[in-house]
Design an enzyme around this catalytic site. Structure first.
Site, mmCIF file in Angstrom:
data_model
loop_
_atom_site.group_PDB
_atom_site.id
_atom_site.type_symbol
_atom_site.label_atom_id
_atom_site.label_comp_id
_atom_site.label_asym_id
_atom_site.label_seq_id
_atom_site.Cartn_x
_atom_site.Cartn_y
_atom_site.Cartn_z
ATOM 1 N N LYS A 1 13.896 16.294 -10.054
ATOM 2 C CA LYS A 1 13.965 17.738 -10.299
ATOM 3 C C LYS A 1 15.364 18.288 -10.001
ATOM 4 O O LYS A 1 15.948 19.007 -10.816
ATOM 5 C CB LYS A 1 12.953 18.465 -9.409
ATOM 6 C CG LYS A 1 13.171 19.962 -9.333
ATOM 7 C CD LYS A 1 12.250 20.627 -8.337
ATOM 8 C CE LYS A 1 12.834 20.833 -6.972
ATOM 9 N NZ LYS A 1 13.620 22.027 -6.745
ATOM 10 N N ASN A 2 15.896 17.946 -8.826
ATOM 11 C CA ASN A 2 17.146 18.595 -8.420
ATOM 12 C C ASN A 2 18.358 18.103 -9.211
ATOM 13 O O ASN A 2 19.379 18.783 -9.257
ATOM 14 C CB ASN A 2 17.361 18.454 -6.912
ATOM 15 C CG ASN A 2 16.389 19.339 -6.143
ATOM 16 O OD1 ASN A 2 15.775 20.244 -6.721
ATOM 17 N ND2 ASN A 2 16.229 19.076 -4.857
ATOM 18 N N ARG B 1 19.454 32.235 2.382
ATOM 19 C CA ARG B 1 20.157 31.180 1.632
ATOM 20 C C ARG B 1 21.358 31.764 0.911
ATOM 21 O O ARG B 1 21.327 32.022 -0.288
ATOM 22 C CB ARG B 1 19.195 30.479 0.675
ATOM 23 C CG ARG B 1 18.197 29.638 1.449
ATOM 24 C CD ARG B 1 17.240 28.907 0.557
ATOM 25 N NE ARG B 1 17.854 27.818 -0.173
ATOM 26 C CZ ARG B 1 17.170 27.027 -0.994
ATOM 27 N NH1 ARG B 1 15.881 27.214 -1.161
ATOM 28 N NH2 ARG B 1 17.781 26.057 -1.641
ATOM 29 N N CYS C 1 14.039 34.771 1.136
ATOM 30 C CA CYS C 1 13.653 33.396 0.854
ATOM 31 C C CYS C 1 12.739 32.818 1.918
ATOM 32 O O CYS C 1 12.965 33.005 3.097
ATOM 33 C CB CYS C 1 14.943 32.589 0.778
ATOM 34 S SG CYS C 1 14.673 30.859 0.641
ATOM 35 N N ASP D 1 14.117 17.690 2.451
ATOM 36 C CA ASP D 1 13.019 17.836 1.492
ATOM 37 C C ASP D 1 11.886 16.837 1.749
ATOM 38 O O ASP D 1 10.848 16.892 1.080
ATOM 39 C CB ASP D 1 13.535 17.667 0.052
ATOM 40 C CG ASP D 1 14.442 18.819 -0.343
ATOM 41 O OD1 ASP D 1 14.431 19.847 0.348
ATOM 42 O OD2 ASP D 1 15.178 18.676 -1.336
ATOM 43 N N ARG E 1 6.230 23.272 -9.350
ATOM 44 C CA ARG E 1 7.660 23.435 -9.609
ATOM 45 C C ARG E 1 8.398 22.107 -9.547
ATOM 46 O O ARG E 1 9.462 21.961 -10.153
ATOM 47 C CB ARG E 1 8.273 24.363 -8.554
ATOM 48 C CG ARG E 1 7.693 25.745 -8.597
ATOM 49 C CD ARG E 1 8.492 26.645 -7.751
ATOM 50 N NE ARG E 1 9.884 26.562 -8.198
ATOM 51 C CZ ARG E 1 10.845 27.301 -7.718
ATOM 52 N NH1 ARG E 1 10.594 28.161 -6.781
ATOM 53 N NH2 ARG E 1 12.067 27.172 -8.175
HETATM 54 N N1 EPU Z 1 24.462 27.398 2.524
HETATM 55 C C1 EPU Z 1 25.224 28.488 2.887
HETATM 56 N N2 EPU Z 1 26.121 28.972 1.976
HETATM 57 C C2 EPU Z 1 26.269 28.438 0.746
HETATM 58 C C3 EPU Z 1 25.474 27.341 0.371
HETATM 59 C C4 EPU Z 1 24.571 26.830 1.287
HETATM 60 O O1 EPU Z 1 25.124 28.998 4.009
HETATM 61 O O2 EPU Z 1 27.088 28.944 -0.034
HETATM 62 C C5 EPU Z 1 23.524 26.827 3.508
HETATM 63 C C6 EPU Z 1 22.080 26.939 3.036
HETATM 64 O O3 EPU Z 1 21.545 28.206 3.339
HETATM 65 C C7 EPU Z 1 21.434 25.816 3.785
HETATM 66 C C8 EPU Z 1 22.515 24.733 3.809
HETATM 67 O O4 EPU Z 1 23.748 25.423 3.601
HETATM 68 O O5 EPU Z 1 21.152 26.225 5.097
HETATM 69 C C9 EPU Z 1 22.380 23.645 2.760
HETATM 70 O O6 EPU Z 1 22.237 24.249 1.483
HETATM 71 P P1 EPU Z 1 22.566 23.504 0.102
HETATM 72 O O7 EPU Z 1 23.534 24.327 -0.630
HETATM 73 O O8 EPU Z 1 22.926 22.084 0.385
HETATM 74 O O9 EPU Z 1 21.166 23.534 -0.598
HETATM 75 P P2 EPU Z 1 20.782 24.073 -2.038
HETATM 76 O O10 EPU Z 1 21.787 23.611 -3.029
HETATM 77 O O11 EPU Z 1 20.453 25.499 -1.963
HETATM 78 C C10 EPU Z 1 19.464 21.899 -2.635
HETATM 79 C C11 EPU Z 1 18.087 21.582 -3.149
HETATM 80 C C12 EPU Z 1 17.059 21.827 -2.070
HETATM 81 C C13 EPU Z 1 17.434 20.969 -0.855
HETATM 82 C C14 EPU Z 1 18.870 21.260 -0.401
HETATM 83 C C15 EPU Z 1 19.344 20.379 0.749
HETATM 84 C C16 EPU Z 1 18.292 22.034 -5.488
HETATM 85 C C17 EPU Z 1 17.935 22.876 -6.659
HETATM 86 N N3 EPU Z 1 17.800 22.402 -4.312
HETATM 87 O O12 EPU Z 1 19.426 23.272 -2.281
HETATM 88 O O13 EPU Z 1 15.826 21.394 -2.607
HETATM 89 O O14 EPU Z 1 16.558 21.244 0.213
HETATM 90 O O15 EPU Z 1 19.766 21.073 -1.512
HETATM 91 O O16 EPU Z 1 19.305 19.038 0.374
HETATM 92 O O17 EPU Z 1 18.988 21.025 -5.629
HETATM 93 C C18 EPU Z 1 13.520 21.199 -2.776
HETATM 94 O O18 EPU Z 1 13.716 20.440 -3.740
HETATM 95 O O19 EPU Z 1 12.402 21.347 -2.230
HETATM 96 C C19 EPU Z 1 14.647 21.965 -2.225
HETATM 97 C C20 EPU Z 1 14.498 23.018 -1.433
#
Ligand code: EPU
Length: 444
Positions: free
Chosen positions: A22-23, A124, A119, A317, A409
């Site tokens: 998915k991701n 986030r 969220c 995850d 999802r």
């Molecule tokens: N963060 C910030 N600022 C930013 C970006 C991230 O503070 O600009 C924080 C986030 O709030 C979080 C941490 O950094 O506390 C890590 O966030 P990250 O950006 O790595 O996560 P994401 O891209 O929002 C993706 C996956 C998530 C998965 C996370 C961590 C997708 C669409 N989503 O989220 O997937 O948990 O990486 O590996 O790729 C899931 O599939 O169930 C899911 C939640």
């Protein structure tokens, strides 16, 4: 809303094939915006997040044709996209829609993307994404409508100027930030160097597809990614990597039910952290040469401590599913997960089955019990929902898992796959509530 009814107690047995990730897939679909020719994406996971991404692209003008065959394969011609405005409601319900920022900025040098609100996994922010865009020369401002809905506007101060390659240093590893920086930089002028990049397999998958299109990217999967901008990207046919989290979920469900399952279409390297933890807990895991992995149990599960971390660490995850396994282990385990604020919310539901889990300061103390009993649980997010299904499969008697829209999802045919392994699980549809589901806010 639809729910799962589960009669627990059946050990999972047999073989199952993993779907594509998915991701990775959500990012790949949106990345096609950058391509100057039609592309084919094969074997996409048939899940609601992907259907939503395709729907948004279509609304923006892309021509999407579903190809014949048992799997979800599509031809996408995004050259027809002429707007930089991502339409509202659906995009707002999906965290991955932030990838439209990078893709539209990379192609049109401007983007308007509706932002998700509060969220369930806590706050986030996207400050790191914005930091990356700003390093490439883009400005940003947040627009708020009368209903309080927020839209992020990214633009160049001088509308004729190009994005300029630059050094981007992330304060911490962010999957979304890294993918967005790659998307924005592939067509920027000159060289971009991303430092402290996320190394998740889906980040590498996005880079690999773009490289096949002709992008110049080196170092994806390491801390430092170097990108040299190109003018054009050619069409490709691409299949996303297998879903490490779906596979991990089946591995843990097999262990929790005392089963014996072989999962095909896996990349064992992506599963190393999950496999190591399962072995620590006394579960047998064997990697076969034919891209499959066998998981089985011949002794009691033992307690094991766990701390989530960015790849190659143990993925956040997988934390809810693994914690549920530890609820039926011998002994006491400590699980720490500091990546998101609310990743332990689901434990309020799991304890209804008799699990002994106490959460304090982003750490859970889990005292294993002999057995769980059937209960009614409400999914709070995608992986929480998967954990509740695992609890239901283990528990004596009948469990109900509500709000399974979250599970839909990210898990393709979840209950069908589980049934094929011997689980007693049924979906009960409640069509009257379909609209309510659409309007709800989702955050994966
Ligand atoms: N963060 C910030 N600022 C930013 C970006 C991230 O503070 O600009 C924080 C986030 O709030 C979080 C941490 O950094 O506390 C890590 O966030 P990250 O950006 O790595 O996560 P994401 O891209 O929002 C993706 C996956 C998530 C998965 C996370 C961590 C997708 C669409 N989503 O989220 O997937 O948990 O990486 O590996 O790729 C899931 O599939 O169930 C899911 C939640």
């Amino acid at each position: 809303m639809s729910e799962f009814i589960i009669n627990g107690g059946n050990p999972l047995k047999g073989t199952v094939t993993a779907s594509s990730a998915k991701n990775a897939a959500v990012a790949l679909v949106i990345a096609i915006i950058l391509c100057d020719e039609p592309c084919i994406l094969e074997n996409l996971p048939d899940i609601s997040d992907i259907r939503k991404c395709l729907e948004i692209l279509e609304q923006m003008g892309a021509k999407i044709e579903r190809l014949k065959g048992p799997n979800l394969s599509v031809q996408i011609d995004a050259t027809k996209v002429k707007t930089v405005h991502v339409p509202g409601k659906t995009a707002r319900s999906m965290r991955a829609s932030s990838y439209f920022l990078g893709a539209l900025l990379g192609r049109f040098h401007e983007a308007f993307v509706p932002m998700p609100g509060g969220c369930l996994l806590g706050d986030r922010p996207i400050d790191q994404h914005l930091k990356a865009f700003s390093a490439l020369g883009a400005e940003n401002r947040l627009l708020t409508d009368d209903n309080g809905n927020e839209t992020m506007h990214i633009y160049m101060q001088n509308e004729n100027s190009d994005l300029l390659g630059n050094r981007i240093y992330f304060d911490f590893q962010t999957v979304g930030g890294t993918i967005n920086a790659i998307l924005a930089a592939v067509k920027a002028e000159g060289q971009t160097i991303i430092e402290n990049a996320a190394k998740e397999p889906h980040v590498v998958d996005v880079a690999n597809m773009l490289i096949q299109m002709g992008a110049k990217i080196v170092g994806a999967g390491t801390d430092t990614i170097k990108i040299t901008g190109v003018d054009k990207l050619n069409g490709v046919t691409y299949t996303p990597i297998p879903d490490q989290i779906e596979i991990g979920t089946f591995m843990v469900a097999t262990a929790a039910t005392g089963g014996d399952v072989t999962i095909s279409n896996v990349i064992p390297k992506h599963l190393e952290a999950i496999t190591a933890r399962l072995r620590n807990a006394g579960v047998n895991v064997v990697e076969n040469e034919d891209d499959s992995i066998r998981v089985w149990v011949d002794k009691p599960i033992t307690a094991t401590n766990l701390k989530t971390a960015p790849h190659p660490g143990f993925p956040t995850d997988m934390q809810p599913q693994f914690s549920t396994l530890l609820a039926v282990a011998e002994g006491t385990s400590i699980v720490k997960d500091e990546i998101f604020d609310n990743r332990f919310e689901y434990t309020h539901e799991i304890v209804k089955t008799g699990a002994d889990i106490v959460v304090k300061d982003k750490a859970a103390t889990i005292v294993g019990t002999d057995k769980l009993k059937g209960a009614e649980m409400v999914a709070t997010d995608l992986r929480a929902g998967a954990a509740m299904v695992i609890a239901g499969l283990v528990a004596e008697g009948t469990s109900v898992v509500k709000s399974i829209k979250y599970i839909d999802r990210g898990y393709e045919g979840f209950e069908k796959k589980l049934r094929s392994l011997g689980a007693d699980i049924e979906r009960v549809e409640c069509p009257d509530n379909d609209n309510a589901e659409e309007e709800s806010c989702d955050f994966e």
